[in-house]
Design a protein around this motif. Structure first.
Motif, PDB file in Angstrom:
ATOM      1  N   VAL A  78       0.828  -1.206   0.000  1.00  0.00           N
ATOM      2  CA  VAL A  78       0.000   0.000   0.000  1.00  0.00           C
ATOM      3  C   VAL A  78       0.868   1.264   0.000  1.00  0.00           C
ATOM      4  CG1 VAL A  78      -1.655   1.315   1.381  1.00  0.00           C
ATOM      5  CG2 VAL A  78      -1.947  -1.154   1.076  1.00  0.00           C
ATOM      6  N   GLY A  79       1.880   1.313   0.878  1.00  0.00           N
ATOM      7  CA  GLY A  79       2.729   2.502   0.995  1.00  0.00           C
ATOM      8  C   GLY A  79       3.428   2.800  -0.326  1.00  0.00           C
ATOM      9  N   SER A  81       2.438   1.991  -3.211  1.00  0.00           N
ATOM     10  CA  SER A  81       1.452   2.401  -4.223  1.00  0.00           C
ATOM     11  C   SER A  81       1.129   3.885  -4.113  1.00  0.00           C
ATOM     12  CB  SER A  81       0.176   1.552  -4.121  1.00  0.00           C
ATOM     13  OG  SER A  81      -0.703   2.029  -3.121  1.00  0.00           O
ATOM     14  N   ILE A  82       1.288   4.446  -2.915  1.00  0.00           N
ATOM     15  CA  ILE A  82       1.016   5.877  -2.742  1.00  0.00           C
ATOM     16  C   ILE A  82       2.151   6.704  -3.352  1.00  0.00           C
ATOM     17  CG2 ILE A  82       0.747   7.715  -1.000  1.00  0.00           C
ATOM     18  CD1 ILE A  82      -0.669   5.526   0.759  1.00  0.00           C
ATOM     19  N   SER A  83       3.386   6.235  -3.178  1.00  0.00           N
ATOM     20  CA  SER A  83       4.505   7.009  -3.727  1.00  0.00           C
ATOM     21  C   SER A  83       4.739   6.696  -5.206  1.00  0.00           C
ATOM     22  CB  SER A  83       5.783   6.747  -2.922  1.00  0.00           C
ATOM     23  OG  SER A  83       6.058   5.371  -2.923  1.00  0.00           O
ATOM     24  N   PRO A  85       2.222   5.336  -7.815  1.00  0.00           N
ATOM     25  CA  PRO A  85       0.941   4.772  -8.272  1.00  0.00           C
ATOM     26  C   PRO A  85       1.024   4.136  -9.657  1.00  0.00           C
ATOM     27  CG  PRO A  85       0.850   7.190  -8.194  1.00  0.00           C
ATOM     28  CD  PRO A  85       2.125   6.789  -7.545  1.00  0.00           C
ATOM     29  N   ASN A 138      -6.214   4.376  -1.557  1.00  0.00           N
ATOM     30  CA  ASN A 138      -4.824   4.292  -2.032  1.00  0.00           C
ATOM     31  C   ASN A 138      -4.812   3.629  -3.419  1.00  0.00           C
ATOM     32  OD1 ASN A 138      -4.697   1.330  -1.588  1.00  0.00           O
ATOM     33  ND2 ASN A 138      -4.857   1.935   0.565  1.00  0.00           N
ATOM     34  N   TYR A 140      -3.207   1.157  -4.589  1.00  0.00           N
ATOM     35  CA  TYR A 140      -3.296  -0.309  -4.584  1.00  0.00           C
ATOM     36  C   TYR A 140      -4.764  -0.745  -4.681  1.00  0.00           C
ATOM     37  CZ  TYR A 140      -3.669  -4.979  -2.540  1.00  0.00           C
ATOM     38  OH  TYR A 140      -4.014  -6.287  -2.300  1.00  0.00           O
ATOM     39  N   HIS A 142      -7.295   1.006  -5.542  1.00  0.00           N
ATOM     40  CA  HIS A 142      -7.896   1.519  -6.767  1.00  0.00           C
ATOM     41  C   HIS A 142      -7.559   0.623  -7.963  1.00  0.00           C
ATOM     42  CE1 HIS A 142      -8.958   5.516  -8.999  1.00  0.00           C
ATOM     43  NE2 HIS A 142      -9.670   4.501  -9.408  1.00  0.00           N
ATOM     44  N   GLY A 283      -4.138   6.976   6.059  1.00  0.00           N
ATOM     45  CA  GLY A 283      -5.042   6.049   5.381  1.00  0.00           C
ATOM     46  C   GLY A 283      -5.211   4.709   6.071  1.00  0.00           C
ATOM     47  N   ASP A 284      -4.826   4.592   7.327  1.00  0.00           N
ATOM     48  CA  ASP A 284      -5.065   3.345   8.068  1.00  0.00           C
ATOM     49  C   ASP A 284      -6.383   3.468   8.824  1.00  0.00           C
ATOM     50  OD1 ASP A 284      -3.317   1.273   7.787  1.00  0.00           O
ATOM     51  OD2 ASP A 284      -1.994   1.856   9.437  1.00  0.00           O
TER      52      ASP A 284
END
Ligand SMILES: NC(=O)c1ccc[n+]([C@@H]2O[C@H](COP(=O)([O-])OP(=O)(O)OC[C@H]3O[C@@H](n4cnc5c(N)ncnc54)[C@H](O)[C@@H]3O)[C@@H](O)[C@H]2O)c1
Length: 324
Positions: A78-79, A81-83, A85, A138, A140, A142, A283-284
């Motif tokens: 997830v992390g 995927s945020i940095s 995408p 996030n 991921y 999406h 986002g947790d």
């Protein structure tokens, strides 16, 4: 059946292959080994191929009869995927589209898709059922929701029958000790806790201590890997019986806080597990628990491993075998 497991060298896919072989299916694995392990593939036929490589996948489908595809291949952090995408949309969404296009050309009938609770985003209510709004927070989540939507269109247009299974937290290991979880980097709580128990890690970080939960730490729903695999067996039977495409949430329906998992792991391992409190992560959500009643009713699926200590016990047996 002739079944192609895409991503079958990874954690969940490798356990799936083991069960499919036990049930007498002819199993083939396709994996690019970007995250998986060749020695986790228990079937004979292995294609080291990226699912986005349509020339290579076309060759596989033209040379092998394939009745169903079980699809586990994706990036899952997830992390990251945020940095980054684009990495997630490219691999998880575009890669899957490339695979589906070839499957349709060869009239493959059935598709079982590993989806995720992350498609729902921050829950409006708990436990989360299938009617809950889908609003991933996030890339991921999406990237996986886009695949779910794509599948609906491919069903309408081409008659591809699919089941999307939205896992909450997959955990545990093969009770026979042959397979287990070995993500790199590891981001999942139970293996991290057990690495701290075995001394491979000094301590673990608990992100946030002031959530609105029983002890202030996040609550998640942990499902044993074998229960998850069993849900896939039920899903393929459901499709073969002629039922329409569908999506199901899969979980135990019980939530455990981070601190409860640490306490349970201390009980199972007999070791003290050092932890430090850290900042909340963006986002947790405080609580993510599945309402799996639809899967219970429609697929006739129930979980065998209700006690989180059994899940931890199997994961601990695997951790003790390190280095694998
Ligand atoms: N582990 C969990 O708790 C969890 C929770 C919810 C959903 N899921 C979903 O389950 C699936 C499997 O998760 P996992 O924990 O086994 O992950 P994993 O990383 O262990 O396995 C994924 C496998 O897919 C392969 N792969 C990735 N991209 C590929 C590509 N383009 N072509 C071919 N192979 C490729 C990797 O090499 C790896 O072997 C994923 O789709 C994930 O989104 C997992």
């Amino acid at each position: 059946m002739n079944i192609l497991v895409v991503g079958g060298a990874g954690y969940i896919g490798s356990h799936m292959v083991k069960q499919l072989l036990k049930d007498g299916h002819h199993v083939m694995v396709m994996d690019n080994l970007s995250k998986g392990y060749r020695d986790a593939v228990l079937c004979k036929t292995f294609f080291e191929i990226d699912m986005a490589d349509q020339a290579a996948t076309t060759k596989i489908f033209s040379e092998n009869p394939i009745d169903a595809v079980f699809h586990f291949a994706s990036f899952i952090e997830v992390g990251e995927s945020i940095s980054n995408p684009e990495k997630y949309f490219k691999n998880n969404t575009e890669g899957t589209q490339a695979l589906l296009e070839v499957m349709i050309q060869f009239h493959v009938k059935y598709f079982i898709f590993s989806s995720t609770a992350a498609i729902f985003g921050s829950p409006n209510y708990s436990p989360i059922d299938e009617r809950h709004p889908k609003s991933p927070i996030n890339p991921y989540g999406h990237s996986k929701l886009l695949v779910e939507e794509m599948l609906e269109r491919f069903d309408s247009a081409h008659g591809l029958r699919f089941v999307s299974l939205r896992y909450f937290n997959a955990a545990g290991a093969d009770p026979e000790g042959e397979l287990g979880e070995r993500h790199n980097p590891e981001t999942h709580l139970i293996p991290l806790v057990l690495q701290a128990a075995s001394g491979r890690r000094d301590s673990i970080s608990i992100f946030g201590s002031d959530y609105d939960t029983l002890d202030g730490t996040c609550v998640r729903d942990y499902i044993h890997i074998n229960d998850l695999v069993e849900a896939h067996m039920k899903a393929i039977t459901y499709l073969r019986q002629g039922h329409p495409s569908a999506a199901f949430n899969l979980g135990n329906g019980k939530g455990f806080s981070v601190k409860q998992i640490i306490e349970a792991a201390e009980e199972v391992t007999g070791k003290k597990i050092p932890f430090i409190f850290d900042e909340r992560r963006i986002g947790d959500p405080s609580i993510l628990v599945a309402d799996a009643s639809l899967a219970n009713d429609v697929l006739g699926w129930t979980t065998e491993y209700q006690d989180v200590r059994d899940i931890i016990k199997h994961a601990w047996n695997w951790e003790k075998k390190y280095p694998w």
